[in-house]
Scaffold this motif. Structure first.
Motif, mmCIF file in Angstrom:
data_model
loop_
_atom_site.group_PDB
_atom_site.id
_atom_site.type_symbol
_atom_site.label_atom_id
_atom_site.label_comp_id
_atom_site.label_asym_id
_atom_site.label_seq_id
_atom_site.Cartn_x
_atom_site.Cartn_y
_atom_site.Cartn_z
ATOM 1 N N GLY A 186 53.366 45.914 19.804
ATOM 2 C CA GLY A 186 52.716 47.212 20.068
ATOM 3 C C GLY A 186 52.540 47.893 18.736
ATOM 4 O O GLY A 186 52.921 47.336 17.699
ATOM 5 N N PRO A 187 51.968 49.090 18.737
ATOM 6 C CA PRO A 187 51.734 49.747 17.448
ATOM 7 C C PRO A 187 53.044 50.043 16.722
ATOM 8 O O PRO A 187 54.028 50.451 17.345
ATOM 9 C CB PRO A 187 51.010 51.045 17.827
ATOM 10 N N MET A 188 53.026 49.814 15.409
ATOM 11 C CA MET A 188 54.217 50.052 14.591
ATOM 12 C C MET A 188 54.643 51.514 14.648
ATOM 13 O O MET A 188 55.811 51.850 14.544
ATOM 14 C CB MET A 188 53.890 49.659 13.141
ATOM 15 N N SER A 189 53.639 52.387 14.852
ATOM 16 C CA SER A 189 53.935 53.812 14.823
ATOM 17 C C SER A 189 54.897 54.227 15.936
ATOM 18 O O SER A 189 55.444 55.322 15.898
ATOM 19 C CB SER A 189 52.634 54.607 14.945
ATOM 20 N N THR A 190 55.101 53.347 16.922
ATOM 21 C CA THR A 190 55.999 53.741 18.012
ATOM 22 C C THR A 190 57.148 52.742 18.179
ATOM 23 O O THR A 190 57.799 52.711 19.214
ATOM 24 C CB THR A 190 55.229 53.807 19.349
ATOM 25 N N VAL A 191 57.408 51.939 17.149
ATOM 26 C CA VAL A 191 58.353 50.836 17.337
ATOM 27 C C VAL A 191 59.770 51.326 17.689
ATOM 28 O O VAL A 191 60.437 50.750 18.562
ATOM 29 C CB VAL A 191 58.347 49.876 16.116
ATOM 30 N N LEU A 192 60.222 52.411 17.064
ATOM 31 C CA LEU A 192 61.568 52.895 17.368
ATOM 32 C C LEU A 192 61.640 53.397 18.804
ATOM 33 O O LEU A 192 62.546 53.059 19.562
ATOM 34 C CB LEU A 192 61.983 54.002 16.391
ATOM 35 N N ARG A 193 60.640 54.186 19.185
ATOM 36 C CA ARG A 193 60.620 54.740 20.539
ATOM 37 C C ARG A 193 60.610 53.623 21.583
ATOM 38 O O ARG A 193 61.339 53.642 22.564
ATOM 39 C CB ARG A 193 59.389 55.628 20.713
ATOM 40 N N ARG A 194 59.773 52.589 21.333
ATOM 41 C CA ARG A 194 59.678 51.482 22.301
ATOM 42 C C ARG A 194 60.992 50.712 22.352
ATOM 43 O O ARG A 194 61.470 50.326 23.406
ATOM 44 C CB ARG A 194 58.514 50.556 21.941
ATOM 45 N N GLY A 195 61.603 50.515 21.165
ATOM 46 C CA GLY A 195 62.887 49.796 21.106
ATOM 47 C C GLY A 195 63.952 50.542 21.898
ATOM 48 O O GLY A 195 64.714 49.954 22.668
ATOM 49 N N LEU A 196 63.989 51.876 21.727
ATOM 50 C CA LEU A 196 65.002 52.683 22.426
ATOM 51 C C LEU A 196 64.789 52.617 23.938
ATOM 52 O O LEU A 196 65.742 52.520 24.719
ATOM 53 C CB LEU A 196 64.943 54.137 21.948
ATOM 54 N N ARG A 197 63.499 52.649 24.347
ATOM 55 C CA ARG A 197 63.200 52.588 25.784
ATOM 56 C C ARG A 197 63.649 51.257 26.363
ATOM 57 O O ARG A 197 64.241 51.187 27.437
ATOM 58 C CB ARG A 197 61.699 52.781 26.012
ATOM 59 N N LEU A 198 63.382 50.185 25.587
ATOM 60 C CA LEU A 198 63.761 48.846 26.039
ATOM 61 C C LEU A 198 65.277 48.767 26.216
ATOM 62 O O LEU A 198 65.787 48.280 27.229
ATOM 63 C CB LEU A 198 63.295 47.816 24.997
ATOM 64 N N MET A 199 66.013 49.293 25.230
ATOM 65 C CA MET A 199 67.479 49.246 25.291
ATOM 66 C C MET A 199 67.977 50.044 26.490
ATOM 67 O O MET A 199 68.885 49.609 27.194
ATOM 68 C CB MET A 199 68.085 49.864 24.031
ATOM 69 N N GLU A 200 67.368 51.205 26.685
ATOM 70 C CA GLU A 200 67.784 52.054 27.810
ATOM 71 C C GLU A 200 67.613 51.291 29.125
ATOM 72 O O GLU A 200 68.487 51.312 29.985
ATOM 73 C CB GLU A 200 66.930 53.314 27.811
ATOM 74 N N GLY A 201 66.495 50.573 29.217
ATOM 75 C CA GLY A 201 66.211 49.800 30.423
ATOM 76 C C GLY A 201 67.278 48.744 30.690
ATOM 77 O O GLY A 201 67.477 48.326 31.827
ATOM 78 N N TYR A 202 67.966 48.298 29.636
ATOM 79 C CA TYR A 202 68.979 47.262 29.810
ATOM 80 C C TYR A 202 70.394 47.818 29.701
ATOM 81 O O TYR A 202 71.352 47.062 29.521
ATOM 82 C CB TYR A 202 68.766 46.136 28.795
#
Ligand code: HEM
Length: 540
Positions: free
Chosen positions: A59-75
């Motif tokens: 996905g866009p690099m500009s949101t990589v931290l946000r996406r990573g955090l969401r993924l972790m939260e999901g797990y």
């Protein structure tokens, strides 16, 4: 003849088919082995050959931290398994797990797939090397960061920080929003030049165009890493070499190495000259010429240690790589100080308390610079809180050198011990460790008093690891803290900071990560000049 060659072809085709079938069977067995080993932990289930679980994070690099955090939260925010290409990884957060892994001397290896690419920025020095070479380099560098040496560095930090703060106040107009980060870069580079290399500047070889080219090339090397992070297939060296980035990296390397060589040459000339002077004057010991302009001995900088003695602990190339590393790593202090400036602006009460403390210490006469910096307890807590919320090196990694047992691991089927096999890649996500609500109530609240001794008592020691920990911890930790305290003290005396554009609210800061954490849109603050000229006692 035709029959014979047909038979030979048939035989070759058969052998190839058998070989492929065996290779495939081995590959499937190997994959199944790792899937079984990681099955206690949550994580994306679909892992494709060569790509691994990349599709989940693309996905866009500009949101990589946000996406990573969401993924972790999901797990569930404890563990997450993933595949980087053909390599299995476990992402960990819990301080208990961090402790077991970082404190062990068995898991010191840094994986090439991650640290190979970043060596384009850091060089092949202490940060990126492994094994016996790492042990040898660490032994050689350690004395350069010894407590006694830091005492001398404190005077340099203080003097340079004063000049930096005054320079900032003179170039930035009052009330105008500006990005703090570009201002601090030159300060940290010049400071490491003087402290670790004993070079005070004003040298034609090391200033002017050479230096500007060097800074531009390091910036380019940094952008290339960021580019590789967003296009993870470029982490694979052979694919990277085919990309346009490779030529840019070679060009940047050339400029960076040229500059690092000049630094070393200049130091060699200095050492030879000093020895000649000593011989001429018949002095066996260093004399007053070995003192800098504020009367502190110049000896024992890192370069003096490795070049000035009759040992070949490091080869010329290794010295060059360490010079690159020590210059590049200053980016961590520069980024942390930029976050600190934004936090001062966002938290006026903390800024007031910090300034009061600085002025109170200013008022005491006759203290050495180190003693002054050591007395800044609130400023230190403030910096620690900045590093808790914004640990610049938010993710780092290791490869397990042998099987490792995670005790009381929270698995999908309950809490139990799990053995992680040797060879597994581990990523430490300290950004989340520092927000573990069991250790940090209301984790997003900015509160330097979390680091009061009474509040630290009982907290898990690995709940806070901005400098990593254990045998491969940050060698420059104390150096960085003193340097950063000196800069904050100078800033607090000279200017008052308030929030700049896009940085008006802590919860709205657009934080992201490339190699380091940063604020998208800049570390924007505004300043008001203070009428203070009462800090003569800091300048020795
Ligand atoms: C706020 C400032 C800093 C922070 C947050 C920081 C953080 C870290 C972290 C987390 C590591 C471990 C990285 C990993 O395992 O991949 C590290 C390693 C290292 N740091 Fe720092 N650092 C800072 C400043 C400095 C400074 C100023 C220096 C040198 C003057 C320095 C020199 C190093 C070196 C040489 C290593 C590699 C140590 C080894 O592997 O043996 N750091 N740092």
């Amino acid at each position: 003849m035709g029959l014979v060659s047909e038979a030979l072809w048939g035989c070759a085709a058969c052998s190839l088919a058998v070989w492929l079938a065996l290779a495939l069977a081995r590959y499937v067995r190997w994959r199944l082995y790792w899937h079984r080993a990681l099955s206690p932990f949550p994580g994306p289930r679909v892992s494709l050959p060569l790509l691994g679980t990349l599709l989940y994070i693309v996905g866009p690099m500009s949101t990589v931290l946000r996406r990573g955090l969401r993924l972790m939260e999901g797990y569930g925010n404890e563990y997450i398994t993933f595949w980087l290409g053909e390599r299995p990884w476990l992402h960990i957060i819990r301080p208990e797990d961090v402790e077991g892994l970082l404190s062990s001397s068995k898991h010191l290896h840094k994986p090439d797939i991650v640290y190979g690419p970043v060596s384009g920025f850091f060089g092949r020095g202490l940060i990126t090397i492994n094994g016996d070479a790492w042990r040898r380099h660490r032994r050689v560098l350690t004395p350069a960061f010894h407590f006694a040496v830091l005492e001398r560095y404190s005077g340099i930090f203080t003097r340079r920080a004063e000049a930096f703060a005054k320079g900032l106040a003179s170039v930035e107009a009052e009330g105008r929003s500006f990005d703090f980060m570009p201002h601090i870069g030159a300060f940290v580079t010049d400071t490491v030049m003087e402290t670790a290399f004993g070079l005070v500047g004003g040298d034609e070889d090391l200033e002017g165009k050479e230096k500007a080219d060097f800074i531009q090339a390091t910036d380019r090397a940094f952008q290339i890493i960021a580019g590789r992070v967003i296009q993870p297939w470029l982490m694979v060296e052979s694919l990277f070499r085919l990309s346009p980035y490779a030529a840019q990296q070679r060009q940047a390397d050339k400029v960076i190495n040229q500059y690092a060589s000049r630094v070393i040459d200049k130091k060699r000339r200095q050492i030879i000259e000093r020895k000649r002077n000593q011989l001429d004057s018949g002095a066996e010991q260093e004399n007053d010429d070995d003192k800098d302009d504020i009367g502190i001995r110049k000896k024992l900088t890192f370069l003096d240690l490795v070049l000035g003695q009759d040992t070949d602990a490091l080869s010329d190339q290794e010295v060059l790589e360490e010079v690159r590393t020590l210059i590049a790593v200053q980016q961590t202090s520069a980024s942390t100080l930029s976050f600190a400036a934004v936090c001062l602006a966002l938290h006026p009460e903390a800024q007031r308390l910090a300034r009061e403390e600085v002025l109170a210490v200013d008022a005491v006469e006759g203290l050495e610079p180190l003693e002054r910096l050591n007395r800044l307890k609130y400023v230190e807590r403030f910096l620690k809180e900045v590093l808790r919320l914004y640990p610049i090196t938010a993710i780092f990694s290791r490869t397990l050198g042998e099987d490792h047992v995670l005790h009381n691991a929270k698995t999908k089927t309950g809490t139990r011990s799990v053995t992680l096999p040797a060879g597994l890649g581990i990523t430490f996500f300290v950004y989340q460790t520092h927000r573990d609500p069991r250790h940090w109530p209301e984790p997003e609240r900015f509160d330097p008093d979390r680091f009061l001794p009474e509040q630290c008592a009982g907290r898990h020691p690995y709940a806070y690891v901005p400098f990593s920990a254990g045998p491969r911890n940050c060698i420059g930790q104390r150096y960085a803290m003193l340097q950063m305290k000196a800069v904050l003290a100078a800033l607090l005396r000279t200017v008052e900071l308030s929030p700049g554009k896009g940085c008006e609210r802590q919860d709205k800061l657009d934080i992201n990560i490339n190699t380091f954490l940063y604020i998208k849109g800049g570390f924007n603050v505004r300043l008001r000049k203070l009428d203070t000229d009462r800090h003569g006692c800091w300048q020795r």
